[in-house]
Design a protein around this motif. Structure first.
Motif, PDB file in Angstrom:
ATOM      1  N   ASP A 188      41.422  49.894  43.162  1.00  0.00           N
ATOM      2  CA  ASP A 188      40.204  49.274  43.667  1.00  0.00           C
ATOM      3  C   ASP A 188      40.523  48.016  44.478  1.00  0.00           C
ATOM      4  O   ASP A 188      40.302  46.894  44.015  1.00  0.00           O
ATOM      5  CB  ASP A 188      39.286  48.953  42.482  1.00  0.00           C
ATOM      6  CG  ASP A 188      37.913  48.465  42.935  1.00  0.00           C
ATOM      7  OD1 ASP A 188      37.676  48.388  44.157  1.00  0.00           O
ATOM      8  OD2 ASP A 188      37.086  48.173  42.055  1.00  0.00           O
ATOM      9  N   THR A 245      36.131  54.432  49.674  1.00  0.00           N
ATOM     10  CA  THR A 245      35.059  53.688  49.011  1.00  0.00           C
ATOM     11  C   THR A 245      35.577  52.471  48.260  1.00  0.00           C
ATOM     12  O   THR A 245      34.800  51.568  47.935  1.00  0.00           O
ATOM     13  CB  THR A 245      34.326  54.585  47.993  1.00  0.00           C
ATOM     14  OG1 THR A 245      35.307  55.248  47.186  1.00  0.00           O
ATOM     15  CG2 THR A 245      33.444  55.606  48.694  1.00  0.00           C
ATOM     16  N   LEU A 246      36.857  52.449  47.963  1.00  0.00           N
ATOM     17  CA  LEU A 246      37.419  51.318  47.226  1.00  0.00           C
ATOM     18  C   LEU A 246      38.310  50.452  48.113  1.00  0.00           C
ATOM     19  O   LEU A 246      39.115  49.655  47.626  1.00  0.00           O
ATOM     20  CB  LEU A 246      38.193  51.804  45.994  1.00  0.00           C
ATOM     21  CG  LEU A 246      37.323  52.457  44.903  1.00  0.00           C
ATOM     22  CD1 LEU A 246      38.186  52.957  43.747  1.00  0.00           C
ATOM     23  CD2 LEU A 246      36.262  51.485  44.377  1.00  0.00           C
ATOM     24  N   TYR A 279      38.931  60.231  39.221  1.00  0.00           N
ATOM     25  CA  TYR A 279      39.771  59.119  39.692  1.00  0.00           C
ATOM     26  C   TYR A 279      41.162  59.205  39.058  1.00  0.00           C
ATOM     27  O   TYR A 279      42.189  59.057  39.741  1.00  0.00           O
ATOM     28  CB  TYR A 279      39.121  57.778  39.353  1.00  0.00           C
ATOM     29  CG  TYR A 279      39.967  56.613  39.803  1.00  0.00           C
ATOM     30  CD1 TYR A 279      39.903  56.148  41.120  1.00  0.00           C
ATOM     31  CD2 TYR A 279      40.866  55.997  38.931  1.00  0.00           C
ATOM     32  CE1 TYR A 279      40.707  55.111  41.552  1.00  0.00           C
ATOM     33  CE2 TYR A 279      41.674  54.959  39.362  1.00  0.00           C
ATOM     34  CZ  TYR A 279      41.593  54.514  40.659  1.00  0.00           C
ATOM     35  OH  TYR A 279      42.401  53.488  41.090  1.00  0.00           O
ATOM     36  N   HIS A 326      31.115  54.409  43.716  1.00  0.00           N
ATOM     37  CA  HIS A 326      32.376  54.313  44.456  1.00  0.00           C
ATOM     38  C   HIS A 326      33.286  55.490  44.173  1.00  0.00           C
ATOM     39  O   HIS A 326      34.065  55.899  45.029  1.00  0.00           O
ATOM     40  CB  HIS A 326      33.089  53.000  44.121  1.00  0.00           C
ATOM     41  CG  HIS A 326      32.379  51.789  44.636  1.00  0.00           C
ATOM     42  ND1 HIS A 326      31.463  51.092  43.903  1.00  0.00           N
ATOM     43  CD2 HIS A 326      32.420  51.179  45.841  1.00  0.00           C
ATOM     44  CE1 HIS A 326      30.984  50.087  44.636  1.00  0.00           C
ATOM     45  NE2 HIS A 326      31.549  50.126  45.815  1.00  0.00           N
ATOM     46  N   VAL A 327      33.222  56.006  42.951  1.00  0.00           N
ATOM     47  CA  VAL A 327      33.951  57.238  42.594  1.00  0.00           C
ATOM     48  C   VAL A 327      33.001  58.103  41.779  1.00  0.00           C
ATOM     49  O   VAL A 327      32.127  57.582  41.066  1.00  0.00           O
ATOM     50  CB  VAL A 327      35.232  56.944  41.774  1.00  0.00           C
ATOM     51  CG1 VAL A 327      36.253  56.222  42.640  1.00  0.00           C
ATOM     52  CG2 VAL A 327      34.928  56.140  40.526  1.00  0.00           C
ATOM     53  N   ARG A 350      32.377  50.851  38.542  1.00  0.00           N
ATOM     54  CA  ARG A 350      32.522  51.416  39.888  1.00  0.00           C
ATOM     55  C   ARG A 350      31.952  52.833  39.956  1.00  0.00           C
ATOM     56  O   ARG A 350      31.606  53.316  41.017  1.00  0.00           O
ATOM     57  CB  ARG A 350      33.990  51.445  40.319  1.00  0.00           C
ATOM     58  CG  ARG A 350      34.664  50.099  40.362  1.00  0.00           C
ATOM     59  CD  ARG A 350      33.983  49.110  41.284  1.00  0.00           C
ATOM     60  NE  ARG A 350      34.516  47.774  41.050  1.00  0.00           N
ATOM     61  CZ  ARG A 350      33.774  46.679  41.017  1.00  0.00           C
ATOM     62  NH1 ARG A 350      32.473  46.740  41.196  1.00  0.00           N
ATOM     63  NH2 ARG A 350      34.333  45.514  40.800  1.00  0.00           N
ATOM     64  N   GLN A 363      28.188  52.612  40.394  1.00  0.00           N
ATOM     65  CA  GLN A 363      27.843  52.149  41.741  1.00  0.00           C
ATOM     66  C   GLN A 363      28.179  53.188  42.808  1.00  0.00           C
ATOM     67  O   GLN A 363      28.031  52.923  44.002  1.00  0.00           O
ATOM     68  CB  GLN A 363      28.598  50.850  42.055  1.00  0.00           C
ATOM     69  CG  GLN A 363      28.166  49.689  41.167  1.00  0.00           C
ATOM     70  CD  GLN A 363      29.171  48.548  41.180  1.00  0.00           C
ATOM     71  OE1 GLN A 363      30.314  48.724  41.588  1.00  0.00           O
ATOM     72  NE2 GLN A 363      28.742  47.375  40.736  1.00  0.00           N
ATOM     73  N   LYS A 419      39.108  46.968  47.173  1.00  0.00           N
ATOM     74  CA  LYS A 419      37.907  46.315  47.690  1.00  0.00           C
ATOM     75  C   LYS A 419      37.434  45.166  46.805  1.00  0.00           C
ATOM     76  O   LYS A 419      37.080  44.104  47.288  1.00  0.00           O
ATOM     77  CB  LYS A 419      36.789  47.354  47.823  1.00  0.00           C
ATOM     78  CG  LYS A 419      35.469  46.789  48.317  1.00  0.00           C
ATOM     79  CD  LYS A 419      34.436  47.882  48.549  1.00  0.00           C
ATOM     80  CE  LYS A 419      33.158  47.289  49.123  1.00  0.00           C
ATOM     81  NZ  LYS A 419      32.260  48.337  49.641  1.00  0.00           N
ATOM     82  N   HIS A 420      37.419  45.410  45.502  1.00  0.00           N
ATOM     83  CA  HIS A 420      36.880  44.413  44.582  1.00  0.00           C
ATOM     84  C   HIS A 420      37.977  43.584  43.918  1.00  0.00           C
ATOM     85  O   HIS A 420      37.721  42.940  42.904  1.00  0.00           O
ATOM     86  CB  HIS A 420      36.034  45.103  43.503  1.00  0.00           C
ATOM     87  CG  HIS A 420      34.935  45.964  44.057  1.00  0.00           C
ATOM     88  ND1 HIS A 420      35.054  47.326  44.196  1.00  0.00           N
ATOM     89  CD2 HIS A 420      33.719  45.657  44.535  1.00  0.00           C
ATOM     90  CE1 HIS A 420      33.945  47.825  44.716  1.00  0.00           C
ATOM     91  NE2 HIS A 420      33.115  46.835  44.939  1.00  0.00           N
TER      92      HIS A 420
END
Lengths: 434, 315
Positions: free
Chosen positions: B162, B190-191, B238, B231-232, B226, B229, B164-165
């Motif tokens: 992840d 997305t991440l 994942y 994202h996965v 995540r 939300q 992104k975050h």
């Protein structure tokens, strides 16, 4: 000494030595006003009281389509009186008051209250906008006919976009029957949940949640198509992206009844400012990229953008001292709009007066008394500004109750010298008269 | 150096200086009595607005081993939602006379805001998705120590998960790049942040494609939120596509080392038990944490005469 006593409405006042700028062009002329109206325009006029306008532009008073005056509900940030004074100092004679008050402007009682508070302050005409939906919740229409009967000419849920497509279609159909304008805050909320700044390389590095341009453009596109379908007049608030400008340009080419505004901050500040983590730069919509700024300026120059609107959004210090994700968006605008506009826009003075006075007065439905050519019989709502003087913005110089402006410390070119509202001087030599 | 808020503010020379200083602190920590008087009379306040065990304890241990006084102001995220209390808190504590704030907050930028409200030094112990500079220092130091080299030219750091975050990813991308490493990010789009074209990184969406050319495999924690939300799709998928299992361990070069900032999500990004892997540096990351943070606090607080103080430390 309070000089306003010398400039009562009954006195014949002559603004001497200025350049009169209105929709007809420019001319060197004195302007005489009495009993609230212009009584003579010409050379070598005399009067009981002479106000110097040498080297200055004399123009119809500015009209702001987008002012958050915060009353009722958030008087800690601004009141209608302090906001009106800030407006007068910025050269404004009319402010469209945004409806995100508490309670919101979705009832005749609140509309009347806002208008009356404006009259009590007596510094500008406060023009209340009405909510499109009850409580700005986007669920059910506000009583638009009642509000229109109470004088409301422009409706908006500003702060929120109307998300539901069917509800927006109904609002447009209904508004068309009433002959009123809908002003949209374009933001598809599902795309901006938690967003803090423009989605770009900068937000990537800063680790701030990104606010995509698409969130604005999708709603601009949707409402252009709804305007095409319904024939309603739609005004787009605070456009911030290049593609939004392109969409409005195409809609106007198609002859659709759409208008658009842009703010001084979106014309002058880019998204890299957020790297300071200073919440003063958090606005809605967010500051965008340099290429967006260039497109907005081009949109103003070619007439795609009709109006400069401040989105004056006062916040008390304690609210802006929250973290970036929690702090409310918005910055002051009324007292710096002219100086910022003159600094960044490549337009002549007639065009400047068009976007700051003439067009916004037409969009707000108050063109009978604001934004008019300076001719005999017109209400004396006027601004006198020096387009060349430079000045530094200081906290002490601001009449607003709040101080959330990034222009403090910056040097601007162009400053309001006098403002007349209904023939009475509200500002003389830069000083508010009340 | 007044503050440590981001790796970019620290810069290459600052990074190398702190890594060198950390060697001295490792030596201090190897003594029978691992304590020196270098910061006697100084006060360090931990201001943690987000849950953290290891980072906070690591800073406090570091401060104590340098003989600084420590205070802890620990607030759960839920009870703090008004920022004015943050400014009040900072100003009040500043009035008590403190030398450094160690700050963790869920919001990006808080260490910069706090440094406007105090004349004390500010150490960023993690702000939002933005920066976690001491974690990057720990990770660089750990790799230097494990591989016995000062620079990372020719090495490939592969960060998985992840991005992104992740404040750990942002700090490590800067720090490892400064030391010469090639950095590869592996995540579903997305991440990843919206636009990484200006970062000194390469991007892959397939872990199996890059394992063979990896020298340092850095697995990030995937938070279960995540999934909600969007994202996965789900954690199982994942784990299948980006988790480290025995097969993927087998695809790594034998020299490759494994890192994780903790706490691990076993069964999500970590399908193997890292303690069974000879090249795991995860324990060293934790144990080096105290030495690195001693170096940071010493560098910030020992003042102009830090060179002479260093003799106290090194003696």
């Amino acid at each position: 000494m309070n000089r306003s006593a010398d400039v009562r409405a009954t006195t014949r006042t002559v603004l001497k030595g200025g350049r009169v700028v209105d929709s007809r062009g420019e001319q060197l002329a004195d302007v005489a006003i009495q009993h609230g109206v212009i009584v003579e325009v010409g050379a070598r006029l005399t009067g009981d009281h002479v106000v110097d306008a040498t080297g200055c532009v004399v123009a119809p008073g500015f009209v702001d389509l987008h002012a958050h005056l915060r009353e009722p509900g958030k008087e800690e940030a601004e009141t209608i009186e302090t906001g009106s004074r800030a407006g007068a100092k910025g050269g404004y004679t009319a402010l469209v008051a945004m409806p995100n008050t508490d309670p919101p402007q979705d009832s005749v009682a609140v509309i009347d209250f806002v208008r009356e508070q404006g009259k009590r302050a007596g510094l500008v005409e406060v023009v209340p906008s009405g909510c499109i939906t009850l409580g700005r919740k986007g669920e059910a229409l506000a009583p638009m006919a009642e509000l229109a009967a109470a004088g409301v000419r422009i409706f908006t849920d500003d702060g929120n976009g109307v998300q539901d497509e069917l509800l927006m279609r109904r609002a447009m159909e209904y508004a068309k029957g009433l002959g009123v304008t809908l002003a949209q805050h374009c933001e598809v909320a599902s795309l901006t949940k938690g967003a803090v700044m423009n989605e770009c390389q900068c937000c990537t590095s800063l680790g701030l949640p990104g606010w995509p341009s698409l969130a604005e453009e999708l709603m601009v596109f949707r409402d252009i198509e709804l305007a095409r379908l319904t024939g309603a007049r739609v005004h787009f608030l605070h456009l911030s992206t290049a593609r939004s400008v392109e969409l409005v340009r195409a809609a106007k080419r198609d002859g659709l009844p759409v208008t658009a505004e842009v703010t001084p901050h979106h014309l002058s500040l880019d998204d890299t400012r957020l790297a300071s983590f200073d919440t003063v730069f958090k606005v809605n919509p967010p500051l965008r990229s340099p290429s967006d700024i260039a497109a907005l300026r081009a949109g103003v120059k070619d007439g795609t953008i009709d109006a400069l609107a401040t989105d004056h959004a006062p916040h008390p210090r304690r609210d802006k001292e929250l973290s970036l994700d929690q702090a409310p968006p918005g910055m002051l605008g009324l007292e710096t709009a002219l100086g910022v506009a003159l600094g960044v826009l490549d337009v002549d003075l007639v065009h400047l007066v068009r976007i700051m006075s003439i067009r916004p007065a037409q969009i707000a439905g108050i063109a009978d008394r604001h934004g008019r050519d300076l001719e005999v019989g017109a209400p004396a709502n006027m601004v006198v500004f020096d387009p060349n003087v430079t000045w530094q913005v200081s906290p002490d110089s601001l009449a607003s109750k709040s101080r959330n402006t990034p222009y403090i410390g910056m040097t601007l070119r162009g400053r309001v010298r006098h403002t007349f509202f209904n023939g009475t001087a509200t500002v003389l030599d830069g000083d508010a008269q009340r | 150096m007044k503050h440590l808020r981001s790796i970019d503010e620290l810069g290459h020379d600052g990074l190398v200086r702190l890594l060198e200083l950390t060697n001295h602190m490792v030596e201090v920590n190897s003594r029978p009595v691992p304590k020196v008087p270098a910061l006697r009379g100084r006060t360090v306040v931990s201001l943690f607005f987000e849950d953290s065990t290891r980072t906070r304890l690591s800073f406090e241990t570091a401060a104590k081993r340098l003989s600084a006084d420590t205070m802890t102001f620990s607030v759960s995220t839920s009870s703090v939602n008004k920022g004015e209390s943050l400014r009040d808190t900072v100003e009040t504590i500043t009035d008590m006379g403190v030398d450094a704030f160690v700050v963790r907050h869920k919001s990006t930028g808080i260490p910069w805001q706090i440094s406007d409200w105090t004349n004390a030094s500010v150490v960023n112990a993690g702000d939002g998705w933005h920066q976690h500079p001491t974690q990057a220092l720990v990770d660089c130091f750990t790799v230097r120590q494990a591989l016995g080299r000062e620079r990372f030219d020719g090495l490939t750091l592969t960060i998985v998960g992840d991005i992104k975050h992740s404040r750990v990813a942002r700090s490590n991308i800067s720090a490892f790049s400064m030391l010469g490493a090639r950095v590869v990010l592996v995540a579903p789009p997305t991440l990843l942040p919206p636009d990484v074209s200006h970062w000194p990184v390469e991007v892959s969406h397939r872990l199996d494609d890059v394992l063979g050319s990896t020298d340092i495999l850095y697995m990030l924690r995937l938070q279960s939120e995540r999934m909600s939300q969007g994202h996965v799709p789900n954690l199982r998928e994942y784990a299948e596509t980006f988790g480290l299992d025995a097969v993927r361990v087998g695809r790594l070069p034998s020299r490759a080392v494994l890192m994780h900032p903790g706490p691990m999500n076993r069964g999500v990004e970590m399908m193997v038990d890292p303690s069974t892997l000879p090249n795991s540096l995860i324990h060293q990351q934790v144990s080096n944490g105290v030495s690195v943070r001693m170096a940071v606090l010493f560098d910030l607080l020992a003042g102009e005469s830090s060179a002479s103080h260093l003799s106290q430390v090194a003696s």
